[in-house]
Write a protein that holds these residues in place. Sequence first.
Motif, PDB file in Angstrom:
ATOM      1  N   GLY A 193     -26.589  28.791  -4.089  1.00  0.00           N
ATOM      2  CA  GLY A 193     -27.518  29.114  -3.019  1.00  0.00           C
ATOM      3  C   GLY A 193     -26.924  28.915  -1.640  1.00  0.00           C
ATOM      4  N   GLY A 194     -25.597  28.951  -1.563  1.00  0.00           N
ATOM      5  CA  GLY A 194     -24.912  28.769  -0.287  1.00  0.00           C
ATOM      6  C   GLY A 194     -24.613  27.326   0.049  1.00  0.00           C
ATOM      7  N   ALA A 195     -25.092  26.380  -0.775  1.00  0.00           N
ATOM      8  CA  ALA A 195     -24.906  24.956  -0.466  1.00  0.00           C
ATOM      9  C   ALA A 195     -23.491  24.481  -0.732  1.00  0.00           C
ATOM     10  CB  ALA A 195     -25.890  24.119  -1.286  1.00  0.00           C
ATOM     11  N   GLY A 196     -22.792  25.103  -1.677  1.00  0.00           N
ATOM     12  CA  GLY A 196     -21.447  24.675  -2.042  1.00  0.00           C
ATOM     13  C   GLY A 196     -21.455  23.816  -3.303  1.00  0.00           C
ATOM     14  N   PHE A 197     -20.292  23.659  -3.903  1.00  0.00           N
ATOM     15  CA  PHE A 197     -20.144  22.898  -5.144  1.00  0.00           C
ATOM     16  C   PHE A 197     -19.935  21.416  -4.838  1.00  0.00           C
ATOM     17  CE2 PHE A 197     -18.891  27.226  -6.046  1.00  0.00           C
ATOM     18  CZ  PHE A 197     -19.518  27.488  -7.258  1.00  0.00           C
ATOM     19  N   ASP A 198     -20.481  20.573  -5.700  1.00  0.00           N
ATOM     20  CA  ASP A 198     -20.318  19.125  -5.504  1.00  0.00           C
ATOM     21  C   ASP A 198     -18.862  18.709  -5.628  1.00  0.00           C
ATOM     22  OD1 ASP A 198     -23.211  18.205  -5.383  1.00  0.00           O
ATOM     23  OD2 ASP A 198     -23.213  19.307  -7.275  1.00  0.00           O
ATOM     24  N   ILE A 199     -18.157  19.303  -6.599  1.00  0.00           N
ATOM     25  CA  ILE A 199     -16.737  19.029  -6.798  1.00  0.00           C
ATOM     26  C   ILE A 199     -16.014  20.354  -6.954  1.00  0.00           C
ATOM     27  CG2 ILE A 199     -14.991  17.974  -8.299  1.00  0.00           C
ATOM     28  CD1 ILE A 199     -17.161  16.011  -9.236  1.00  0.00           C
ATOM     29  N   VAL A 200     -14.900  20.503  -6.254  1.00  0.00           N
ATOM     30  CA  VAL A 200     -14.026  21.651  -6.445  1.00  0.00           C
ATOM     31  C   VAL A 200     -12.669  21.109  -6.865  1.00  0.00           C
ATOM     32  CG1 VAL A 200     -12.982  23.705  -5.451  1.00  0.00           C
ATOM     33  CG2 VAL A 200     -15.250  22.958  -4.671  1.00  0.00           C
ATOM     34  N   PHE A 201     -12.208  21.492  -8.053  1.00  0.00           N
ATOM     35  CA  PHE A 201     -10.937  21.030  -8.581  1.00  0.00           C
ATOM     36  C   PHE A 201      -9.946  22.185  -8.552  1.00  0.00           C
ATOM     37  CE2 PHE A 201      -8.787  18.812 -12.474  1.00  0.00           C
ATOM     38  CZ  PHE A 201      -7.748  18.419 -11.647  1.00  0.00           C
ATOM     39  N   ASP A 202      -8.932  22.058  -7.702  1.00  0.00           N
ATOM     40  CA  ASP A 202      -7.917  23.098  -7.528  1.00  0.00           C
ATOM     41  C   ASP A 202      -6.699  22.787  -8.390  1.00  0.00           C
ATOM     42  OD1 ASP A 202      -6.039  24.960  -6.609  1.00  0.00           O
ATOM     43  OD2 ASP A 202      -5.480  23.665  -4.931  1.00  0.00           O
ATOM     44  N   GLU A 239     -13.600  25.966   1.536  1.00  0.00           N
ATOM     45  CA  GLU A 239     -14.729  26.800   1.921  1.00  0.00           C
ATOM     46  C   GLU A 239     -15.853  26.772   0.883  1.00  0.00           C
ATOM     47  OE1 GLU A 239     -13.339  30.712   2.666  1.00  0.00           O
ATOM     48  OE2 GLU A 239     -11.777  30.084   4.068  1.00  0.00           O
ATOM     49  N   ALA A 240     -15.552  26.278  -0.308  1.00  0.00           N
ATOM     50  CA  ALA A 240     -16.527  26.338  -1.397  1.00  0.00           C
ATOM     51  C   ALA A 240     -17.237  25.022  -1.653  1.00  0.00           C
ATOM     52  CB  ALA A 240     -15.829  26.785  -2.682  1.00  0.00           C
ATOM     53  N   VAL A 241     -16.838  23.960  -0.957  1.00  0.00           N
ATOM     54  CA  VAL A 241     -17.365  22.629  -1.267  1.00  0.00           C
ATOM     55  C   VAL A 241     -18.675  22.353  -0.526  1.00  0.00           C
ATOM     56  CG1 VAL A 241     -16.112  21.402   0.571  1.00  0.00           C
ATOM     57  CG2 VAL A 241     -16.633  20.231  -1.613  1.00  0.00           C
ATOM     58  N   ARG A 242     -19.492  21.514  -1.102  1.00  0.00           N
ATOM     59  CA  ARG A 242     -20.808  21.180  -0.531  1.00  0.00           C
ATOM     60  C   ARG A 242     -20.667  20.361   0.764  1.00  0.00           C
ATOM     61  NH1 ARG A 242     -26.147  20.681  -2.193  1.00  0.00           N
ATOM     62  NH2 ARG A 242     -25.622  21.459  -4.285  1.00  0.00           N
ATOM     63  N   THR A 243     -21.565  20.620   1.696  1.00  0.00           N
ATOM     64  CA  THR A 243     -21.590  19.870   2.952  1.00  0.00           C
ATOM     65  C   THR A 243     -21.961  18.403   2.721  1.00  0.00           C
ATOM     66  OG1 THR A 243     -22.222  21.873   4.137  1.00  0.00           O
ATOM     67  CG2 THR A 243     -22.616  19.783   5.262  1.00  0.00           C
ATOM     68  N   TYR A 244     -21.291  17.519   3.445  1.00  0.00           N
ATOM     69  CA  TYR A 244     -21.498  16.069   3.432  1.00  0.00           C
ATOM     70  C   TYR A 244     -20.999  15.393   2.167  1.00  0.00           C
ATOM     71  CZ  TYR A 244     -24.278  16.416   7.708  1.00  0.00           C
ATOM     72  OH  TYR A 244     -24.692  16.655   8.994  1.00  0.00           O
ATOM     73  N   THR A 245     -21.539  15.743   1.019  1.00  0.00           N
ATOM     74  CA  THR A 245     -21.230  14.979  -0.195  1.00  0.00           C
ATOM     75  C   THR A 245     -20.158  15.627  -1.068  1.00  0.00           C
ATOM     76  OG1 THR A 245     -23.024  16.084  -1.372  1.00  0.00           O
ATOM     77  CG2 THR A 245     -23.537  13.997  -0.277  1.00  0.00           C
ATOM     78  N   SER A 301     -13.416  19.844   7.296  1.00  0.00           N
ATOM     79  CA  SER A 301     -14.023  18.959   8.295  1.00  0.00           C
ATOM     80  C   SER A 301     -15.389  19.461   8.736  1.00  0.00           C
ATOM     81  CB  SER A 301     -13.103  18.832   9.508  1.00  0.00           C
ATOM     82  OG  SER A 301     -11.865  18.276   9.149  1.00  0.00           O
ATOM     83  N   PHE A 302     -15.518  20.771   8.895  1.00  0.00           N
ATOM     84  CA  PHE A 302     -16.796  21.333   9.318  1.00  0.00           C
ATOM     85  C   PHE A 302     -17.893  21.090   8.287  1.00  0.00           C
ATOM     86  CE2 PHE A 302     -14.383  24.709  11.970  1.00  0.00           C
ATOM     87  CZ  PHE A 302     -14.210  23.779  12.984  1.00  0.00           C
ATOM     88  N   ARG A 303     -17.518  20.837   7.063  1.00  0.00           N
ATOM     89  CA  ARG A 303     -18.494  20.508   6.019  1.00  0.00           C
ATOM     90  C   ARG A 303     -18.650  18.999   5.851  1.00  0.00           C
ATOM     91  NH1 ARG A 303     -16.586  25.325   5.236  1.00  0.00           N
ATOM     92  NH2 ARG A 303     -17.782  26.929   4.141  1.00  0.00           N
ATOM     93  N   ALA A 304     -17.870  18.228   6.605  1.00  0.00           N
ATOM     94  CA  ALA A 304     -17.887  16.760   6.489  1.00  0.00           C
ATOM     95  C   ALA A 304     -17.670  16.333   5.044  1.00  0.00           C
ATOM     96  CB  ALA A 304     -19.207  16.193   7.022  1.00  0.00           C
ATOM     97  N   ALA A 305     -16.838  17.095   4.331  1.00  0.00           N
ATOM     98  CA  ALA A 305     -16.541  16.805   2.934  1.00  0.00           C
ATOM     99  C   ALA A 305     -15.232  16.024   2.833  1.00  0.00           C
ATOM    100  CB  ALA A 305     -16.454  18.110   2.138  1.00  0.00           C
ATOM    101  N   THR A 306     -14.849  15.651   1.619  1.00  0.00           N
ATOM    102  CA  THR A 306     -13.673  14.825   1.426  1.00  0.00           C
ATOM    103  C   THR A 306     -12.666  15.511   0.499  1.00  0.00           C
ATOM    104  OG1 THR A 306     -14.774  13.661  -0.389  1.00  0.00           O
ATOM    105  CG2 THR A 306     -14.895  12.661   1.784  1.00  0.00           C
ATOM    106  N   TYR A 307     -11.421  15.006   0.552  1.00  0.00           N
ATOM    107  CA  TYR A 307     -10.329  15.579  -0.231  1.00  0.00           C
ATOM    108  C   TYR A 307      -9.514  14.464  -0.859  1.00  0.00           C
ATOM    109  CZ  TYR A 307      -5.700  17.508  -1.236  1.00  0.00           C
ATOM    110  OH  TYR A 307      -4.523  17.844  -1.849  1.00  0.00           O
TER     111      TYR A 307
END
Length: 328
Positions: free
Chosen positions: A207-216, A228-234, A252-258
Amino acid sequence: MRAVVLEEFAGPLEVREIERPTPGEGQVLVRVRASGVNPLDTKIRAGRAAHARVRPPAVLGMDLAGQVVETGAGVSGFTPGDEMYGLTGGVGDLQGSLAQFAAVDARLLARKPATLSMREAAALPLAVITAWEGLVDRAGVRAGQKVLVHGGAGGVGSVAVQIAAARGAEVFATASAARTPLVRQLGAVPIDYTSVPVERYVAEHTGGAGFDIVFDTVGGPVLDASFEAVRTYTGHVVSALGWGTHALAPLSFRAATYSGIFTLLPMLTGQGREHHGEILREAAALVDEGKLRPLLDGTRYTLADVADAHRSVESGTADGKVVVDVEP
């Protein structure tokens, strides 16, 4: 004993008679039955893997399955005849598994899954440990999450799909159109990366929110797509291949982590080796519960055919993990 020896980078892989090792303190002598071949093995042979720090002459091969022959001082819990598997050598100064015997750190071993053959067990260690460290150790995958695995039909990706599904996550995986049926069989919703852009599958599946975990598991531009595919904040992006130059702004714009993964670190440094054994024990339980299986290429190779096995991996013609029968 017979072993495949690399005398110089980019040189031939030749079967030689070398001295059989003796297990030292904390080591187990394993009669190697099968040795898995990974893309990294081919890079090491070619001299294009400085991070693995191999100095020829060397015996390559990281994954193994076999039987305990002898235990060194200070080793408990293993007895001769035990069937083991592990990610045990072929990097640094650790002898690899393309040999009839290997003296390996007991902490790197676990009993092989009872429901797998030696060949099947040898296909798992590097892939299982890499996937587990990324999904479980770094990202804490759990039920209720949406997980995207890039390269879901590959060696690490196929294992990652199954681990995430076994832990209750809803799994999606990118693959080519020809490989989408396999991805579905493994338990993931397939995404044809050749025809569906990032923004479209993020909208369709989250729904545009992004995935909780993206494993590359692919690297390069795929890591940029992961940001670009990861969920904002969490959201959390994990990558096993961080090569290249990448803009962090989308993350960074999603405030996500890596998080990055370097599976070889315990083998190269000696630190954290116990955890590799722990992961393999957990994976063996999943296998025997019917929740995890390796994808194995059907071609049979022996020590004399290792060069052909490497060519199969390099060319991308293998249909699953390539395994060498060392002592069938």
